[in-house]
Design an enzyme around this catalytic site. Structure first.
Site, mmCIF file in Angstrom:
data_model
loop_
_atom_site.group_PDB
_atom_site.id
_atom_site.type_symbol
_atom_site.label_atom_id
_atom_site.label_comp_id
_atom_site.label_asym_id
_atom_site.label_seq_id
_atom_site.Cartn_x
_atom_site.Cartn_y
_atom_site.Cartn_z
ATOM 1 N N GLU A 124 0.817 -1.220 0.000
ATOM 2 C CA GLU A 124 0.000 0.000 0.000
ATOM 3 C C GLU A 124 0.850 1.269 0.000
ATOM 4 O OE1 GLU A 124 -0.562 -2.616 1.871
ATOM 5 O OE2 GLU A 124 -2.461 -3.315 1.032
ATOM 6 N N HIS A 194 -11.688 -5.915 8.156
ATOM 7 C CA HIS A 194 -12.446 -5.714 6.922
ATOM 8 C C HIS A 194 -13.654 -4.838 7.181
ATOM 9 C CE1 HIS A 194 -10.126 -9.424 6.289
ATOM 10 N NE2 HIS A 194 -10.130 -9.110 5.009
#
Lengths: 361, 463
Positions: A124, A194
């Site tokens: 990322e 999540h």
């Protein structure tokens, strides 16, 4: 009086997690049947339904022909429009080439080519740094972070670099043509990693914009605004709405302005402020308040978290005009739990209760 | 069939479904290759739902060749049956390419780039002017005239050697010790000083600490303090340059310390997988502030990491301007032609302190520093080369020292006298447009200064 909430919950089969399919080969679907004993009385509860009901807005007729789209399709439509219009625009991130784990980029690689829609390595900080670099040259960079929960390795690049690029260079350089997209918020079973809603970490970072839509129509217009905005933007997409939210969405591009909250219902007694999925929760709370308490609620969708629309939400002078302290209804100060999600999220009962207490203050 | 298979069948014996048979048959097949067609036929038993799919049972499925080569998607390699760990070689590491010896004499004439006199003089003047500017600005910080400074002593060769090998429009991402690149690109002394003083002429509008230069016309991206953040950014810029077909590369400078950051790993990997025309230029100067290389890495420096990413790599003598030039020139040529990254590790030595906030005698000996200053300095070596070619002499040296010092002093005195920018510039450029809230804050400061202005250094700032 405002109730501010930022957590969402609900159940959506997370095909992306792929958990159902991982443990055996691709053609073993039939294996499951006959392997497991059937659930009888005393077996575990069935999975719950979502904690909200998506409420579509009336169809907008001002942007031409519309098509029924869910949230991920409205994202695809926005990305399609962007790549068609702007030859420098590229989309990249983990797994975007085949269509993305939430299908937001389906068909785009075939349509626009592998140099414009491509996978990156799993990193990322690299994705965002790379995106900044593209934007520094003036090209349009649309970076995808697979889940907002994984944006933190990129925090340095976002806060120390992207947000400050223009300011620190005296406007010699900027990365305004960077947009970062990430699935956001609770989904019923996402647990710690999540389900997160990390906008608060970015809310005090001058130089970036953070935007969260409540619906497919809003998402397309806001995403197009982010992409064309001359400042680096983070666009969080409520993943629980990817399939659950369906609306008529214009096929052609259109923009919804950033830093403008929307009053989606006028009211005179209590102001409710939310963004993303929670807007639908508080819509229901407003109906409950009207029916059970005879209370008239104003509902505001903040839409842009930073820079936020202070003028619509409150005025500095309003502090003396409040009849009760502001109430925040949100998740608890714990990581986002798995099995306890129904207790964790700021559902309509908690919001309703806060409203009731406020009225009786 | 060994023990595992028997256990599998017994455990699943209670499953009456034909599926169980199919599972065990499948495992049997995987464990003992060579069952070949028999196993394949077993998998096709009717009712083996999911395995046969929708194919009719007469159709044979084609598997890849069952001969004994690795089939893994993750590596292209042969099998080996001897257990042996690869030994990292740090005793005899990647060799160091050089063109001149320590006395400035060409070792292998075929490696001499044969740069014209004017060009070599430009290299020399850029390095020495930088050196002069460094001395004066370092001193000015000690006297409290600027807040902070970083010198480039000993590394001037890495800057100008590489800058000379690039095109003028190649985009430069630096760390903070690459001022010589700007110097080579003729960045005016006035603007170096303006940034260090944060005065009204600073193109950066006074927002950053000294030495955080940036120049749009000279394609030098503004420096930022966080280390290695520029590395993945440079890769993105290179990708965009590739797409734009601009015949342009990106060069990204960083030190051996910054190469430990995750951003460095990210940048290398992205550059290789996305096939970007970029030169990664590592200045390995022996120290990251006080941390010597023995505490920074345990492998063979930075060059050895390149092949791990699939990147063509080279190690050069960073104090040899021609070696740096040759390597950068060739890397540039190939990066743009082949769209792939190159890694150059330039070995050098940081003669100065890390910055004005550092006193390096706390962690290294004066003798060590003196060795490099006297015995292996890029400026001395190039001077020897110039002298031996008859392109320079002591008279010119003396005149140039005087002239460069005069230029620097003039620019310095001018920069010091200038006002600082208007405090309104505190508020602009956060976004392209000023948000309403920020405008209110700006107005609030203006009102505050009307009442409390005497407590602020307003006299030094532009009205």
């Amino acid at each position: 009086m405002a109730a501010v909430a930022s957590r969402t919950a609900g159940l959506l089969r997370l095909r992306a997690a792929g958990a159902e399919r991982r443990w055996c080969g691709p053609r073993c679907a039939g294996l499951v049947q006959g392997f497991l004993p059937p659930g009888g009385e005393g077996a575990a509860q069935k999975r719950r339904v979502a904690h909200f009901t998506f409420q579509p807005d009336p169809e907008s007729l001002q942007y031409g022909q519309t098509q029924k789209m869910n949230l991920f399709q409205s994202i695809t439509s926005a990305l399609d429009n962007s790549l068609a219009k702007d030859p420098t625009a590229v989309i990249f991130g983990e797994d975007v080439a085949f269509g993305g784990v939430f299908r937001c980029t389906v068909g785009l690689r075939d349509k626009y080519g592998k140099d414009r829609v491509f996978n990156t390595p799993l990193c990322e900080q690299g994705i965002v740094g790379f995106g900044i670099g593209i934007a520094v040259t003036g090209a349009t960079a649309i970076a995808e972070i697979q889940f907002a929960d994984y944006i933190f390795p990129a925090f340095d690049q976002i806060v120390n670099e992207a947000a400050k690029y223009r300011y620190r260079s005296g406007d010699l350089f900027n990365c305004g043509s960077l947009t970062i997209r990430a699935p956001w918020g609770c989904v019923g079973h996402g647990a710690l990693y999540h389900s997160q809603s990390p906008e608060a970490f970015f809310a005090h970072c001058p130089g970036i914009k953070v935007v969260i839509p409540r619906s497919p129509f809003q998402a397309k217009g806001l995403l197009l605004s982010c992409i064309e905005d001359k400042n680096p933007c983070i666009f969080f997409e409520p993943k629980i709405l990817y399939r659950a939210a369906v609306e008529q969405v214009p096929v052609e591009p259109y923009k919804i302005p950033l830093s403008q909250a929307e009053v989606i219902q006028e009211g005179s007694d209590v102001t409710l402020v939310a963004w993303g999925t929670q807007v639908h929760v508080i819509r229901e709370v407003a109906s409950m308040a009207r029916e059970k308490l005879g209370v008239s609620c104003e509902i505001i969708d903040l839409r842009t978290i930073v820079p936020w629309d202070v003028d619509t939400v409150c005025k500095e002078e309003c502090f003396l005009n409040l009849e009760a302290p502001i109430s925040r209804v949100c998740g608890y100060d714990t990581p986002f739990p798995h099995i306890f999600e129904p207790f964790y999220i700021p559902d309509k009962w908690k919001c309703y209760d806060a409203l009731r207490k406020m009225i009786n203050y | 069939m060994g023990q595992p298979h028997v256990w599998l069948v017994r455990k699943e014996a209670w499953l009456v479904s034909k599926m169980a048979v199919a599972i065990s048959v499948a495992k049997m097949w995987r464990q003992s290759r060579g069952l070949g067609q028999a196993a394949l036929v077993a998998l096709r038993r009717p009712g083996a739902r999911g395995l046969a799919g929708s194919r009719p049972s007469t159709q044979q499925q084609q598997f890849p060749s069952l001969d004994d080569k690795p089939q893994f998607p993750g590596a292209s390699a042969e099998f080996v049956d001897k257990l042996e760990f690869i030994q990292p070689n740090v005793i005899s590491g990647i060799p160091i390419y050089r063109v001149m010896d320590r006395q400035g004499q060409i070792i292998n004439p075929s490696e001499d780039p044969h740069l014209p006199q004017e060009e070599v003089l430009k290299l020399y003047r850029s390095m020495t002017l930088l050196n002069t500017m460094d001395r004066i600005l370092y001193e000015s910080q000690r006297q409290g005239r600027i807040s902070f400074y970083m010198t480039n002593y000993g590394e001037e060769g890495t800057h100008v050697g590489s800058a000379a090998a690039l095109d003028r429009t190649d985009l430069v991402f630096g760390q903070y010790r690459e001022a010589g690149v700007l110097m080579y690109r003729d960045y005016p002394l006035e603007l170096f000083m303006a940034q260090c003083y944060g005065n009204v002429n600073d193109p950066g509008k006074g927002r950053q600490m000294p030495v955080h230069y940036g120049c749009k016309e000279r394609h030098f991206v503004t420096i930022s303090s966080p280390l290695a953040t520029q590395i993945p950014q440079a890769v993105g810029a290179a990708y965009a340059a590739k797409r734009a077909n601009a015949n342009r590369i990106v060069i990204c400078y960083f030190g051996e310390g910054a190469a430990s950051e995750g951003d460095a790993h990210a940048g290398f990997n992205f550059a290789a997988t996305l096939e970007c025309p970029i030169i990664f230029f590592c200045r390995n100067n022996g120290y990251a502030i006080s941390t010597p290389t023995s505490e920074q890495y345990r492998g063979d420096g930075i060059a050895a990491r390149g092949p791990g990413y699939g990147i063509l790599s080279i190690r050069v003598d960073g104090n040899d301007v021609f070696a740096v030039y040759n390597a950068t020139k060739e890397a540039r040529r190939r990066a743009v032609a082949e769209n792939q990254p190159f890694l150059i590790e330039a070995m050098t030595y940081r003669i100065g302190h890390h910055s004005t906030s550092d006193d390096s005698s706390a962690y290294r000996s004066v003798d060590e520093v003196n060795y490099w200053d006297k015995q292996d300095h890029p400026i001395s070596r190039l001077r020897q080369y110039l002298l031996s070619r008859g392109w320079w002499d002591d008279g010119q040296e003396k005149a140039w020292r005087k002239q460069s010092r005069k230029k620097v002093m003039e620019a310095f005195e001018q920069a010091e006298r200038k006002l600082k920018p208007n405090p309104n510039l505190l508020f602009s450029d956060v976004y392209q447009e000023m948000p309403a809230q920020l405008r209110r804050q700006q107005e609030s400061l203006a009102r505050h200064l009307q009442t409390y202005g005497e407590h602020y250094p307003l006299d030094h700032f532009d009205k």
